[in-house]
Enzyme design. Structure first.
Site, short mmCIF file in Angstrom:
data_model
loop_
_atom_site.label_atom_id
_atom_site.label_comp_id
_atom_site.label_asym_id
_atom_site.label_seq_id
_atom_site.Cartn_x
_atom_site.Cartn_y
_atom_site.Cartn_z
CG HIS A 359 -1.83 1.16 1.34
ND1 HIS A 359 -3.11 1.17 0.83
CD2 HIS A 359 -1.65 2.38 1.91
CE1 HIS A 359 -3.68 2.34 1.07
NE2 HIS A 359 -2.81 3.10 1.73
CD GLU A 360 1.67 3.06 3.73
OE1 GLU A 360 1.58 4.15 3.14
OE2 GLU A 360 0.79 2.65 4.50
CE1 TYR A 442 -6.00 3.14 3.53
CE2 TYR A 442 -7.71 4.65 4.30
CZ TYR A 442 -6.37 4.28 4.21
OH TYR A 442 -5.41 5.07 4.82
#
Length: 505
Positions: A359-360, A442
């Site tokens: 995700h990052e 999300y």
């Protein structure tokens, strides 16, 4: 007699010809000023964007002294008599000002509240003191400029400040452990210029949920002087690293990023890998090396997948560091901060570390390259980033990876998303807790882009994402611009019912 005259005439003619040839070919050429070599006339061009040059001295515990020179470039059509800077560290000035939900307070402060903040000592514009004040409960620095900055002009600002880092598990915070070991998270730590759009400054404060940064692309050079046994992991490229007078100096530099972050520790080991010519460095505590190696491996796969899907990551290096951040992982341009608990069980075997890392990494595209207002329109970057996370699991592990991701992070949230009164396009202040925020923003992002893929096909979706990146690369995009861009593609499969369902609540 005629012969003598003829001979004399011939000698005179030869002498005259010699003089002419000497004058034309042998006489040194004297250049006028306009004829001097071009390299003698140096033309200084203003920078294309703002340039931050910060020098940091760290005491090895929780104090920093810093001098920041900002070359401010007015790339707008407005004249600025005032400038505004975010001072995020001042959210820690008292327990009452910390914007955490009650249930998160002791996750951030496991040893009880610890104060922190930024103390502005002096501000200059072009070498002269400038008037300044703190507003918005001390979280905004307002400068009254000595002389306005005209469109296209440049002004040099010098800000001296001291920083006190709280003992907290957050973007800005430190934790001690073991025998004299310490790791410090240095995110949202320096005065950063606020965004001014449509003649309006964005000076929102930090909220209890989500991310706070909304900033313009700038160039950075940051020099850290730390105790000799410390290592600095940071945004950008490590240009120099050396020791002098029992101090370690680390100089990082990078152009065209939104903000600059770092992690500092006297307990780091590193591991390095390369994918598509991009150097990836993982920083981790030696007791957590299994997690450190895994984070490196995940980042490598994620970079490769996203390079192919969206367009290549444009920077030469990416760092991921074990740090203190109780929500899990936090993205910064070319730098990822991952909480130390992610490097241990059960987060390793449960794919929690993998999901957070992927995700990052995706945020390097969606937020890092294509920016947006993360407070008032958080879905713009979080929705597409979480879809990218699901895409990572699908492309790395095939259908089983996709099914596993959906079972854990999507299917359990669908009913909540469909029935909740809060919409994915809502701003941060409307969310009451983390449990409401994650599925609404999300998970809705995954569902939106999955629906889009089902409507227009995967090839068209990837074409959309690549052209979206190229169109808004190094810019900030609004929800309105996003919708207009999508509509401009004129996909036949998308009718008004699609836009009404997702983008027009």
């Amino acid at each position: 007699m005629k012969k003598v005259v003829t001979l004399v005439a011939a000698v005179l003619l030869i002498f005259l010809m010699f003089f002419i040839l000497k004058t034309v070919f042998l006489h040194p050429i004297v250049k006028t000023e306009a004829q001097q070599p071009e390299e003698n006339h140096i033309v200084y061009l203003p920078p294309e964007r703002n340039v931050y040059d910060i020098k940091v001295e760290y005491d090895g515990i929780n104090k920093i002294k810093a001098v920041m020179n900002l070359t401010y470039v007015n790339n707008t059509e407005d004249i600025f008599k005032e400038l505004y800077f975010h001072l995020y560290p001042n959210m820690f000035s008292s327990s009452a000002s910390v914007p955490f939900f009650k249930e998160d307070f002791y996750r951030a402060f496991p040893k009880g509240f610890s104060p922190g903040g930024i103390n502005i000592q002096q501000v200059e514009q072009d070498g002269k003191d400038v008037a300044w004040s703190l507003i918005e409960d001390g979280e905004i620095l307002k400068l009254i400029l000595n002389h306005p900055v005209e469109p296209g002009n440049v002004s040099i600002l010098n800000i001296q400040f001291e920083l006190t880092i709280p003992q907290a598990k957050f973007r800005l915070g430190y934790q001690t452990f073991g025998d004299g070991k310490i790791t410090l998270s240095l995110g949202n730590w320096y005065p950063i210029l606020a965004v001014c759009k449509d003649d309006k400054w964005s000076i929102d404060k930090h909220y209890a949920i989500g991310d706070c940064t909304y900033s313009d692309i700038s160039d950075y050079t940051v020099s850290f002087t730390v105790p000799e046994d410390f290592t600095v992991a940071a945004s950008g490229i490590l240009e120099e690293g050396y020791t002098k007078d029992n101090k370690a100096i680390f100089i990082y530099s990078i152009d065209s990023i939104r903000e600059f972050a770092a992690a500092i520790s006297n307990n780091y080991q590193t591991s390095t890998d390369i994918v598509d010519g991009i150097k990836i460095v993982s920083y981790f505590h030696p007791e957590d090396k299994r997690g450190g190696f895994m984070a490196l491996n995940i980042a490598k796969y994620a970079l490769g997948i996203f390079n192919d899907a969206f367009g290549k990551y444009p920077y030469p290096e990416l760092r991921i560091a074990e740090a203190n951040y109780y929500p899990g992982g936090m993205e910064f341009p070319t730098f990822i901060m991952m909480d130390t608990t992610k490097y241990t069980e059960p987060h390793i075997s449960s794919t929690s570390l993998e999901r957070s890392t992927a995700h990052e990494v995706a945020h390097q595209w969606w937020y890092g390259l294509v920016g947006s207002d993360q407070i008032n329109e958080p879905w713009l970057d979080e929705g597409i980033t979480e879809f990218s996370t699901a895409y990572y699991f699908e492309k790395r592990y095939g259908q089983p990876g996709r099914d596993s991701y959906f079972e854990r992070y999507v299917n359990t949230c669908v009913d909540f998303v469909m029935k909740n009164h809060i919409h994915m396009l809502d701003p941060l202040p409307l969310f009451k807790n983390q449990q409401e925020y994650f599925p609404t923003v999300y998970t809705s992002g995954v569902l939106f882009y999955e629906d889009l893929r089902n409507q227009i096909g995967e090839e068209n979706l990837l074409d959309f994402l690549r052209s979206y990146l190229e169109t808004f690369k190094y810019k900030n995009v609004s929800l309105k611009e996003f919708e207009e861009f999508l509509r401009g593609k004129k996909y036949e499969a998308l009718d008004e019912s699609f836009y009404d369902k997702w983008l027009n609540p």
